[in-house]
Design a protein around this motif. Structure first.
Motif, PDB file in Angstrom:
ATOM      1  N   LEU A  89       1.262  -0.708  -0.067  1.00  0.00           N
ATOM      2  CA  LEU A  89      -0.193   0.356  -0.124  1.00  0.00           C
ATOM      3  C   LEU A  89       1.179   1.563   0.340  1.00  0.00           C
ATOM      4  N   LEU A  90       2.045   1.125   0.855  1.00  0.00           N
ATOM      5  CA  LEU A  90       2.550   2.599   0.610  1.00  0.00           C
ATOM      6  C   LEU A  90       3.644   2.746  -0.062  1.00  0.00           C
ATOM      7  N   ARG A  91       4.151   1.174  -1.030  1.00  0.00           N
ATOM      8  CA  ARG A  91       4.970   1.645  -2.362  1.00  0.00           C
ATOM      9  C   ARG A  91       4.156   2.347  -3.287  1.00  0.00           C
ATOM     10  N   LEU A  92       2.466   1.701  -3.668  1.00  0.00           N
ATOM     11  CA  LEU A  92       1.277   2.504  -4.235  1.00  0.00           C
ATOM     12  C   LEU A  92       0.875   4.222  -4.037  1.00  0.00           C
ATOM     13  N   ILE A  93       1.120   4.663  -2.900  1.00  0.00           N
ATOM     14  CA  ILE A  93       0.323   5.478  -2.830  1.00  0.00           C
ATOM     15  C   ILE A  93       2.058   6.975  -3.113  1.00  0.00           C
ATOM     16  N   GLU A  94       3.446   5.718  -2.706  1.00  0.00           N
ATOM     17  CA  GLU A  94       4.449   6.502  -3.007  1.00  0.00           C
ATOM     18  C   GLU A  94       4.233   7.131  -5.126  1.00  0.00           C
ATOM     19  N   ARG A  95       4.180   5.582  -5.321  1.00  0.00           N
ATOM     20  CA  ARG A  95       4.028   5.797  -7.074  1.00  0.00           C
ATOM     21  C   ARG A  95       3.068   7.107  -6.998  1.00  0.00           C
ATOM     22  N   VAL A  96       1.865   7.026  -6.887  1.00  0.00           N
ATOM     23  CA  VAL A  96       0.838   7.428  -7.478  1.00  0.00           C
ATOM     24  C   VAL A  96       1.113   9.639  -6.903  1.00  0.00           C
ATOM     25  N   THR A  97       2.301   9.459  -5.798  1.00  0.00           N
ATOM     26  CA  THR A  97       2.293  10.781  -5.620  1.00  0.00           C
ATOM     27  C   THR A  97       3.058  11.604  -6.170  1.00  0.00           C
ATOM     28  N   SER A  98       4.070  10.457  -6.818  1.00  0.00           N
ATOM     29  CA  SER A  98       5.272  10.705  -7.710  1.00  0.00           C
ATOM     30  C   SER A  98       4.362  11.236  -9.296  1.00  0.00           C
ATOM     31  N   ARG A  99       4.108  10.342  -9.314  1.00  0.00           N
ATOM     32  CA  ARG A  99       2.827  10.195 -10.620  1.00  0.00           C
ATOM     33  C   ARG A  99       2.353  11.246 -10.703  1.00  0.00           C
ATOM     34  N   MET A 100       1.558  12.119  -9.621  1.00  0.00           N
ATOM     35  CA  MET A 100       0.953  13.543  -9.644  1.00  0.00           C
ATOM     36  C   MET A 100       2.135  14.366  -9.872  1.00  0.00           C
ATOM     37  N   ALA A 101       3.353  14.257  -9.354  1.00  0.00           N
ATOM     38  CA  ALA A 101       3.898  15.654  -9.763  1.00  0.00           C
ATOM     39  C   ALA A 101       4.967  15.748 -10.727  1.00  0.00           C
TER      40      ALA A 101
END
Length: 406
Positions: free
Chosen positions: A135-147
């Motif tokens: 879950l944390l990996r997914l959150i980091e991936r999504v957060t970085s893609r939005m930036a």
């Protein structure tokens, strides 16, 4: 010279989750104001965000956010982020810490903020397992893609993010030697305690000045490796090496309470002061500073210890390896090795000359690579260049004169 804000100043929004984390940007809002930005800062409620209201050219916004997942609370926080971004329409966002970055970058992407920057301070997934890690990996991936870009605070954190969080290699960078704010060298250079002052401070916390002191500063939690420190303390006791532990920082949850109990069972004295707004004087009571963390981003407490000319021992964790050169500016031991940590601490406790050699090298290194004007200057120049590259409105002429000291 303070800049007078004009109507066409480009607008930047800085964000963190909780008020305590605004220390990562100490002095930065005022620097950006002087450079021509209309500066807005977001965090949860607290003293630091209230103090920013007094800084000319800075507008403070409070959005309560929970550090841990809380669906209903997170939805309310997201709504407030969306409303704020819609109202402000910033040219640039620089948002760090997990919850603020996730919610803030979502809102910024929703309204197509032209330059969205994710400031990566660390990766909790490094010490997580199973579903939580996924879950944390997914959150980091999504957060970085939005930036548009991710700024990592250290080179080793950048590599970990690429390898474990699926952040694109060409989309994450480190400025200079790392850090997001550096260390105020002058503060430590000019605030050295004399012998009487050290004795007085030691007396107030019931520290015995005749016993070697091993210090720790930070949140008291399992990720800080305090179980390894407890094991090292037991080994030192079995070798006939008596020390006392000086622990500065707040207890963080049940794991922190358990860590203190484990340290108190090592037959070595433990002095725990709790949270201190300014830990700087306490470094001067330590013979050795120890950070046995399992993970870091880039540990400011090690920079503080080095600036205080206190010898440091750390593990080979992410972030720590970027600031300690083993045998040159400190000693590095393997994560989880009680034996290595005990031996490193014993070496420095018993050798004043070794401590002196390491502390001089460390002070010189941190003064050059991590001083606040250098680190903040790199970030200021980065933000200005990214704003210009997006073809946004130019900085007003009055700001350029102010930045040049005119």
């Amino acid at each position: 010279m303070k800049r007078i804000l004009v109507a066409d100043s480009p607008k930047i929004l800085l964000g963190v989750t909780i008020d305590y984390q605004l220390q990562y940007h100490s002095g930065l809002p005022a620097l950006l104001v002087a450079d021509g930005w209309d500066v807005h800062v977001v965090s949860g409620p607290g003293q630091r965000i209230e103090e920013l209201r007094l800084v000319p050219g800075v507008t403070a916004h409070i959005i309560p956010m929970a550090r841990e997942p809380r669906p209903m609370s997170d939805v309310m926080s997201l709504i407030k982020w969306v409303r704020l971004i819609q109202l402000l329409r910033p040219d640039t966002t620089l948002i760090g810490t997990p919850k603020a970055a996730l919610l803030g970058n979502f809102a910024a992407q929703l309204f197509r903020v032209k330059r969205r920057i994710y400031l990566l301070h660390g990766l909790r997934l490094e010490t997580s397992v199973g579903i939580k890690r996924s879950l944390l990996r997914l959150i980091e991936r999504v957060t970085s893609r939005m930036a548009h870009e991710t700024l990592a605070v250290s080179a080793s954190l950048r590599q970990l993010a690429i390898r474990s969080a699926d952040i694109r290699e060409n989309n994450i960078l480190v400025l200079g030697a790392g850090s997001c704010n550096g260390i105020d060298i002058e503060k430590y250079r000019t605030s050295v305690l004399n012998l009487d002052q050290k004795r007085s401070l030691a007396n107030t916390i019931k520290l015995d000045p005749t016993i070697p002191t091993v210090g720790f500063v930070g949140r008291i939690t399992k990720d800080k490796g305090l179980t390894q420190l407890a094991g090292a303390m037991r080994l030192l006791y079995s070798r006939g090496v008596t020390v006392q532990l000086l622990i500065i920082g707040p207890i963080d949850g049940k794991s922190g309470t358990a860590a203190i109990a484990e340290l108190e069972g090592t037959h070595q004295a433990v002095i725990a002061t709790g949270y201190r707004e300014d830990p700087a004087p306490f470094y001067q009571l330590m013979d050795v500073f120890c950070l046995p963390s399992l993970r870091e981003g880039l540990p400011g407490v090690i920079l503080e210890a080095m600036a205080s000319r206190t010898a440091v021992v750390g593990t080979d964790a992410t972030g720590i390896v970027d600031v300690i050169e083993d045998g040159v500016t400190g000693l590095v031991v393997a994560r989880g090795s009680d034996e290595e940590l005990a031996s490193a601490l014993e070496t420095l406790i018993l050798s004043h000359a070794r401590r002196d050699a390491l502390t001089e090298n460390a002070f010189d290194m941190v003064s050059v690579r991590f001083n606040t004007p250098r680190v903040q200057g790199l970030l200021r120049d980065f933000l200005r260049s990214r704003h210009a590259n997006r073809g946004r409105r130019p900085f007003p002429a009055t700001a350029a004169k102010s930045a040049a000291g005119v």
